[in-house]
Design a protein around this motif. Structure first.
Motif, PDB file in Angstrom:
ATOM      1  N   ILE A   1      12.639  39.019-119.578  1.00 48.00           N
ATOM      2  CA  ILE A   1      14.001  38.907-119.056  1.00 48.00           C
ATOM      3  C   ILE A   1      14.528  40.277-118.629  1.00 48.00           C
TER       4      ILE A   1
ATOM      5  N   GLU B   1      17.142  35.148-115.956  1.00 47.15           N
ATOM      6  CA  GLU B   1      16.988  34.792-117.372  1.00 47.15           C
ATOM      7  C   GLU B   1      16.766  33.290-117.568  1.00 47.15           C
ATOM      8  N   LYS B   2      17.569  32.469-116.909  1.00 44.22           N
ATOM      9  CA  LYS B   2      17.448  31.011-117.075  1.00 44.22           C
ATOM     10  C   LYS B   2      16.074  30.521-116.651  1.00 44.22           C
ATOM     11  N   GLU B   3      15.594  31.014-115.503  1.00 40.92           N
ATOM     12  CA  GLU B   3      14.295  30.571-114.977  1.00 40.92           C
ATOM     13  C   GLU B   3      13.151  31.060-115.858  1.00 40.92           C
TER      14      GLU B   3
ATOM     15  N   ARG C   1      13.275  31.767-119.070  1.00 45.40           N
ATOM     16  CA  ARG C   1      13.283  30.986-120.314  1.00 45.40           C
ATOM     17  C   ARG C   1      12.666  29.603-120.101  1.00 45.40           C
ATOM     18  N   LYS C   2      12.996  28.978-118.997  1.00 45.36           N
ATOM     19  CA  LYS C   2      12.470  27.640-118.708  1.00 45.36           C
ATOM     20  C   LYS C   2      10.955  27.675-118.544  1.00 45.36           C
TER      21      LYS C   2
ATOM     22  N   GLU D   1       9.072  28.379-121.913  1.00 51.17           N
ATOM     23  CA  GLU D   1       9.297  27.423-122.995  1.00 51.17           C
ATOM     24  C   GLU D   1       8.019  26.708-123.413  1.00 51.17           C
TER      25      GLU D   1
END
Length: 201
Positions: free
Chosen positions: A63, A70-72, A74-75, A78
């Motif tokens: 990140i 950040e959102k992408e 993390r996804k 996962e």
């Protein structure tokens, strides 16, 4: 005479499908390229394979490479279930080599997370006589120490081994360690080059 065949895993026995994996999220092309640069194409990815950082720390560093994603990131991080794909030839080829009397080993830069989440495509591992995953040792190719570790752990003579890897620098180090070695491009090409070494592949 070659008695032992040592395989890299990614792009040799399984497909390393990071691009297809990222594209599966249907991000824009720009986001996909930024995501790759922040993760699999960054120098930090070597630390994934080295296995000395925990997964939360690695995620935080990815990140930091591109905070706007950040959102992408993390996804994508996962669950890496689809980052590796099966090569249909892997199990039959290894079984054929075993039936001909060759000992089979693996030497692979590999992360614990990917091994855990992509276990479904590692169904060839029971055919192996042994091997070294980088994350378990804190060493990655082409560090000479990881090659020597494999040889010493299984009592192998370098001159009786051939190593297959899709990355030329890893092949060059195997040659430095006294093994025969092949830059892997395809199963057919590898079988042809193994034949030149006297291996009935």
């Amino acid at each position: 005479m070659i008695k032992n065949i040592i395989f890299d895993i990614g792009n040799v026995l399984v497909a390393w499908n990071w691009r297809e994996y990222f594209e599966g999220f249907r991000f824009s092309r720009e986001v996909t390229e930024r995501l790759a640069r922040a993760t699999v194409l960054s120098p930090l990815w070597e630390e994934v394979d080295r296995g000395k950082m925990d997964e939360d720390m690695l995620l935080a560093k990815f990140i930091k490479n591109d905070p706007g994603l950040e959102k992408e990131i993390r996804k994508a991080w996962e669950n890496l279930h689809d980052m590796l794909g099966r090569y249909d030839y892997a199990v039959p080829w290894l079984q054929e080599l075993k039936n001909k009397g060759y000992k089979l080993y693996f030497l692979s830069n590999f992360s614990q997370k990917i091994r855990r989440e992509c276990a479904h495509v590692l169904d060839f591992l029971p055919l192996m006589d042994g091997g070294v995953f980088s994350y378990q040792e804190g060493l990655i190719k082409p560090d000479p120490a990881i090659y020597r570790l494999l040889l010493e752990r299984y009592g192998l003579q370098a001159g009786e081994c051939v190593f297959l890897d899709d990355t030329s620098r890893n092949v060059e180090e195997a040659l430095e360690q006294g093994m025969a070695a092949i830059v892997f491009c395809s199963r057919e090409q590898a079988a042809e080059e193994l034949g030149k070494l006297g291996v009935n592949a």
